[in-house]
Design a protein around this motif. Structure first.
Motif, PDB file in Angstrom:
ATOM      1  N   LEU A 243       1.053  -1.199  -0.111  1.00 28.89           N
ATOM      2  CA  LEU A 243       0.008   0.182   0.076  1.00 28.89           C
ATOM      3  C   LEU A 243       0.854   1.266   0.015  1.00 28.89           C
ATOM      4  CD1 LEU A 243      -2.915  -0.953   2.423  1.00 28.89           C
ATOM      5  CD2 LEU A 243      -2.959  -0.546   0.209  1.00 28.89           C
ATOM      6  N   ALA A 244       1.988   1.231   0.598  1.00 29.79           N
ATOM      7  CA  ALA A 244       3.173   2.351   0.693  1.00 29.79           C
ATOM      8  C   ALA A 244       3.380   2.893  -0.778  1.00 29.79           C
ATOM      9  CB  ALA A 244       4.241   2.078   1.280  1.00 29.79           C
ATOM     10  N   GLN A 360       1.612   8.308   6.664  1.00 30.50           N
ATOM     11  CA  GLN A 360       1.206   7.586   7.869  1.00 30.50           C
ATOM     12  C   GLN A 360       1.423   6.130   7.635  1.00 30.50           C
ATOM     13  OE1 GLN A 360       0.761   8.810  10.888  1.00 30.50           O
ATOM     14  NE2 GLN A 360       0.650   6.935  11.634  1.00 30.50           N
ATOM     15  N   ILE A 361       1.155   5.616   6.438  1.00 28.83           N
ATOM     16  CA  ILE A 361       1.403   4.352   6.021  1.00 28.83           C
ATOM     17  C   ILE A 361       2.905   4.048   6.057  1.00 28.83           C
ATOM     18  CG2 ILE A 361       1.449   2.540   4.112  1.00 28.83           C
ATOM     19  CD1 ILE A 361      -1.246   2.534   5.517  1.00 28.83           C
ATOM     20  N   LYS A 362       3.828   4.690   5.607  1.00 23.88           N
ATOM     21  CA  LYS A 362       5.186   4.443   5.428  1.00 23.88           C
ATOM     22  C   LYS A 362       5.658   4.486   6.809  1.00 23.88           C
ATOM     23  CE  LYS A 362       5.509   6.515   0.848  1.00 23.88           C
ATOM     24  NZ  LYS A 362       6.282   7.438  -0.070  1.00 23.88           N
ATOM     25  N   ASN A 363       5.282   5.518   7.658  1.00 24.67           N
ATOM     26  CA  ASN A 363       5.839   5.673   9.031  1.00 24.67           C
ATOM     27  C   ASN A 363       5.204   4.467   9.867  1.00 24.67           C
ATOM     28  OD1 ASN A 363       7.061   7.900   8.155  1.00 24.67           O
ATOM     29  ND2 ASN A 363       5.513   9.328   8.915  1.00 24.67           N
ATOM     30  N   SER A 364       4.213   4.032   9.656  1.00 24.51           N
ATOM     31  CA  SER A 364       3.551   3.098  10.668  1.00 24.51           C
ATOM     32  C   SER A 364       4.200   1.542  10.242  1.00 24.51           C
ATOM     33  CB  SER A 364       2.036   2.956  10.171  1.00 24.51           C
ATOM     34  OG  SER A 364       1.421   3.910  10.719  1.00 24.51           O
ATOM     35  N   ASN A 414       1.133  -3.064  19.664  1.00 26.03           N
ATOM     36  CA  ASN A 414      -0.292  -3.075  19.414  1.00 26.03           C
ATOM     37  C   ASN A 414      -0.468  -1.717  18.723  1.00 26.03           C
ATOM     38  OD1 ASN A 414      -0.404  -5.737  20.215  1.00 26.03           O
ATOM     39  ND2 ASN A 414      -0.989  -5.095  22.310  1.00 26.03           N
ATOM     40  N   THR A 415      -0.177  -0.683  19.471  1.00 26.84           N
ATOM     41  CA  THR A 415      -0.642   0.978  19.220  1.00 26.84           C
ATOM     42  C   THR A 415      -0.154   1.276  17.823  1.00 26.84           C
ATOM     43  OG1 THR A 415      -0.275   1.520  21.276  1.00 26.84           O
ATOM     44  CG2 THR A 415       0.010   3.128  19.776  1.00 26.84           C
ATOM     45  N   SER A 416       1.038   0.640  17.484  1.00 29.01           N
ATOM     46  CA  SER A 416       1.510   1.108  16.012  1.00 29.01           C
ATOM     47  C   SER A 416       0.782   0.267  14.976  1.00 29.01           C
ATOM     48  CB  SER A 416       3.029   0.717  15.750  1.00 29.01           C
ATOM     49  OG  SER A 416       3.190  -0.891  16.040  1.00 29.01           O
ATOM     50  N   LEU A 417       0.289  -0.986  15.239  1.00 30.77           N
ATOM     51  CA  LEU A 417      -0.636  -1.761  14.364  1.00 30.77           C
ATOM     52  C   LEU A 417      -1.954  -0.993  14.336  1.00 30.77           C
ATOM     53  CD1 LEU A 417       0.094  -5.380  15.881  1.00 30.77           C
ATOM     54  CD2 LEU A 417       0.645  -4.612  13.435  1.00 30.77           C
ATOM     55  N   LEU A 418      -2.452  -0.363  15.280  1.00 29.72           N
ATOM     56  CA  LEU A 418      -3.707   0.428  15.065  1.00 29.72           C
ATOM     57  C   LEU A 418      -3.501   1.576  14.191  1.00 29.72           C
ATOM     58  CD1 LEU A 418      -6.549   0.935  15.943  1.00 29.72           C
ATOM     59  CD2 LEU A 418      -5.718   2.158  17.883  1.00 29.72           C
ATOM     60  N   ASN A 419      -2.323   2.235  14.539  1.00 31.10           N
ATOM     61  CA  ASN A 419      -2.020   3.602  13.681  1.00 31.10           C
ATOM     62  C   ASN A 419      -2.003   3.227  12.268  1.00 31.10           C
ATOM     63  OD1 ASN A 419      -2.019   4.960  15.863  1.00 31.10           O
ATOM     64  ND2 ASN A 419       0.158   5.120  16.104  1.00 31.10           N
ATOM     65  N   TYR A 420      -1.533   1.909  11.951  1.00 35.92           N
ATOM     66  CA  TYR A 420      -1.144   1.282  10.702  1.00 35.92           C
ATOM     67  C   TYR A 420      -2.670   1.417   9.954  1.00 35.92           C
ATOM     68  CZ  TYR A 420      -0.865  -1.653   6.624  1.00 35.92           C
ATOM     69  OH  TYR A 420      -1.019  -2.519   5.492  1.00 35.92           O
ATOM     70  N   VAL A 422      -5.475   2.213  10.794  1.00 39.38           N
ATOM     71  CA  VAL A 422      -6.308   3.543  10.512  1.00 39.38           C
ATOM     72  C   VAL A 422      -5.710   4.238   9.435  1.00 39.38           C
ATOM     73  CG1 VAL A 422      -6.618   5.874  11.551  1.00 39.38           C
ATOM     74  CG2 VAL A 422      -6.998   3.886  13.053  1.00 39.38           C
ATOM     75  N   ALA A 423      -4.578   4.116   9.065  1.00 40.17           N
ATOM     76  CA  ALA A 423      -4.053   4.954   8.016  1.00 40.17           C
ATOM     77  C   ALA A 423      -4.316   4.131   6.738  1.00 40.17           C
ATOM     78  CB  ALA A 423      -2.379   4.954   8.217  1.00 40.17           C
ATOM     79  N   GLU A 424      -4.351   2.594   6.775  1.00 41.23           N
ATOM     80  CA  GLU A 424      -4.871   1.999   5.691  1.00 41.23           C
ATOM     81  C   GLU A 424      -6.136   2.290   5.463  1.00 41.23           C
ATOM     82  OE1 GLU A 424      -3.910  -2.609   5.235  1.00 41.23           O
ATOM     83  OE2 GLU A 424      -5.825  -2.342   6.332  1.00 41.23           O
ATOM     84  N   VAL A 425      -7.317   2.377   6.515  1.00 43.34           N
ATOM     85  CA  VAL A 425      -8.481   2.804   6.036  1.00 43.34           C
ATOM     86  C   VAL A 425      -8.514   4.038   5.254  1.00 43.34           C
ATOM     87  CG1 VAL A 425     -10.754   3.362   7.143  1.00 43.34           C
ATOM     88  CG2 VAL A 425      -9.501   1.474   7.929  1.00 43.34           C
ATOM     89  N   GLN A 426      -7.875   5.123   5.763  1.00 39.85           N
ATOM     90  CA  GLN A 426      -7.793   6.411   5.080  1.00 39.85           C
ATOM     91  C   GLN A 426      -6.978   6.335   3.590  1.00 39.85           C
ATOM     92  OE1 GLN A 426      -9.256   9.402   6.353  1.00 39.85           O
ATOM     93  NE2 GLN A 426      -9.858   8.002   7.944  1.00 39.85           N
ATOM     94  N   LEU A 427      -6.248   5.403   3.384  1.00 36.56           N
ATOM     95  CA  LEU A 427      -5.928   5.403   2.218  1.00 36.56           C
ATOM     96  C   LEU A 427      -6.806   4.731   1.291  1.00 36.56           C
ATOM     97  CD1 LEU A 427      -3.289   5.890   0.428  1.00 36.56           C
ATOM     98  CD2 LEU A 427      -2.359   3.768   1.084  1.00 36.56           C
ATOM     99  N   ILE A 428      -7.084   3.574   1.825  1.00 33.26           N
ATOM    100  CA  ILE A 428      -8.553   2.811   0.830  1.00 33.26           C
ATOM    101  C   ILE A 428      -9.540   4.028   0.743  1.00 33.26           C
ATOM    102  CG2 ILE A 428     -10.078   1.056   0.725  1.00 33.26           C
ATOM    103  CD1 ILE A 428      -8.070  -0.500   2.724  1.00 33.26           C
ATOM    104  N   LYS A 429      -9.882   4.716   1.703  1.00 30.30           N
ATOM    105  CA  LYS A 429     -10.957   5.759   1.421  1.00 30.30           C
ATOM    106  C   LYS A 429     -10.341   6.856   0.298  1.00 30.30           C
ATOM    107  CE  LYS A 429     -13.122   9.550   3.838  1.00 30.30           C
ATOM    108  NZ  LYS A 429     -13.441  10.083   4.983  1.00 30.30           N
ATOM    109  N   ALA A 430      -9.000   7.165   0.383  1.00 25.85           N
ATOM    110  CA  ALA A 430      -8.626   8.035  -0.635  1.00 25.85           C
ATOM    111  C   ALA A 430      -8.594   7.663  -1.956  1.00 25.85           C
ATOM    112  CB  ALA A 430      -7.081   8.622  -0.294  1.00 25.85           C
TER     113      ALA A 430
END
Length: 440
Positions: A243-244, A360-364, A414-420, A422-430
């Protein structure tokens, strides 16, 4: 018979109770599908689409013949008289009959009405607007459900982490307790371990409470009864590194843009309908009627009917209304310009959201990879420290610190997985592909 009814009710109660508290294994796709079928927003948007067709039918009705019937019946208790001078003699004549009745049928057909023609275009465009808005509502619902779903999953992982840490510390406490009983260990070490266990149990209860609240929030987000128990599967946090480097997205395909563009089209049609006030209107009309008078009731009495009929064209030509129409058109033009500003601002916001999601995807991905390696390293340190402690080469403080470090590393993962996610959903939305979360 009464005994059978009681047994039936008892069995029904047991069955309904088991249904109310049934446990559901809920994947993300199932949660989203459930929300699209049961959540109020989705239901209302579907009703809007259905209602749009009725709006078209209403406007179309104005282009069809309008047929109306009317009838009346009146009894004149006192018939008015009128004085008439005839050769110097005043004569009083009664004007009417005790009974009179009318029956009429009228037809009106629009021949030319620019406002009506524009209204038909606007009604069809409104239906298209509600269809796009329904799609946007579903996408917003999918995004909300996905974020809530991943939030629950992260809390479950946190609970699992603290339970693993609690089990490990409990085992250590049991070993120390045995050593103290045998006179080979210090009671202060046992007390410190018990304190650590108590703290972990308190933290566990906090996580359990938070998990219940987040599960309830997820149930509300998808429209599921609160009494239904849900269990999330273990394979939810899959990582897709491709996705990145995904290709660019088509901004015009976004539902937010389509809705605003269709809204602008409706505003244009609204201005056209105001311009229609400058056009003349032509319609055809006809009527057929009967009027009756008599001494008795119309049915069975002394009563006479007289018919009448007429056909005609009605033409209305606007000449001058003080500039009211021009003022309305200017106001409508301002609204169109404001909507265009909103459209450009929305495009800018969507571009920003897309770029942020990619970053965010790349950083996550980097953070997830680092945290996974850190979890593995913390696990090795904890295992080595436990072994050293059993052999008298490490202190209890070092052991507890190692266990806490391992738990912190897991929570960070776990926190980094959640951040990933969330960013994944935003990218799919984009990319305009939120519906893929339903079809996976």
């Amino acid at each position: 018979m009464k005994r059978i009814n009681i047994i039936t009710l008892f069995m029904a109660g047991i069955f309904s109770s088991s249904m109310l508290h049934a446990q559901e294994t809920l994947t993300l796709q199932e949660a989203v599908q459930f929300a699209l079928e049961n959540k109020a927003e989705a239901k209302k948007s579907r009703l809007d689409v259905e209602n749009a067709q009725y709006q078209i039918d209403e406007v179309r009705a104005g282009a069809l013949p309008q047929i109306n019937g009317s009838a009346s019946l009146k009894y004149n208790a006192i018939i008015p008289s009128m004085p008439i001078d005839m050769n110097g003699q005043t004569t009083y004549l009664k004007m009417g009959q005790p009974w009179n009745s009318t029956a009429a049928l009228s037809v009106n057909q629009q021949i030319f009405n620019q406002s009506l023609f524009t209204g038909l275009k606007a009604a069809r465009t409104t239906r298209e607007f509600y269809a796009i808005n329904h799609q946007l509502t579903e996408e917003q619902l999918i995004e909300k459900v996905a974020n809530s779903y991943y939030d629950v999953y992260t809390t479950q992982l946190q609970l699992q982490t603290i339970e693993d840490n609690l089990n490990s510390t409990t085992k250590t406490r049991d070993v120390i307790s045995g050593l103290v009983t045998a006179g080979l260990g210090r009671k202060i070490d046992l007390d410190r371990t018990n304190v650590a266990i108590n703290n972990l149990q308190a933290n566990r209860q906090i996580i359990v409470n938070a998990l219940e609240l987040k599960e309830n929030a997820l149930k509300f987000a998808i429209g599921m009864p609160m009494e239904t128990d849900i269990v999330l599967p273990n394979e939810t946090f899959a990582i897709d590194a491709s996705l990145a480097s995904a290709a660019g997205y088509d901004l015009a395909a976004r539902s937010e843009i389509k809705v605003l563009e269709k809204q602008n089209e409706l505003l244009e049609l609204n201005r056209e309908s105001m311009k229609a006030d400058y056009y003349p209107r032509l319609s055809f009309g006809g009527d057929l009627g009967y009027q009756g008078f008599g001494q008795g009731f119309p049915v069975g009495g002394n009563f006479n009917w007289f018919g009448s009929s007429g056909l005609g064209l009605n033409l209305s030509i606007p000449i001058f209304n003080g500039g009211a129409t021009k003022a309305k058109i200017n106001q409508a033009t301002i609204k169109i310009k404001q909507a265009q500003v909103d459209l450009e601002d929305t495009k800018l916001a969507l571009n920003l959201a897309n770029e942020n999601a990619r970053a965010q995807i790349k950083n996550s991905l980097l953070t997830v990879d680092q945290n996974r390696r850190n979890v593995q390293l913390a696990k090795e340190v904890m295992d080595d420290t436990q072994n050293n402690y059993r052999n008298g080469l490490a202190t209890l403080t070092e052991l507890l610190d190692a266990e806490n470090a391992y738990a912190d590393a897991q929570n960070n993962l776990n926190t980094s997985l959640l951040n990933y996610k969330v960013a994944e959903v935003q990218l799919i939305k984009a990319n305009g592909n939120l519906k893929s979360l339903v079809n996976e």
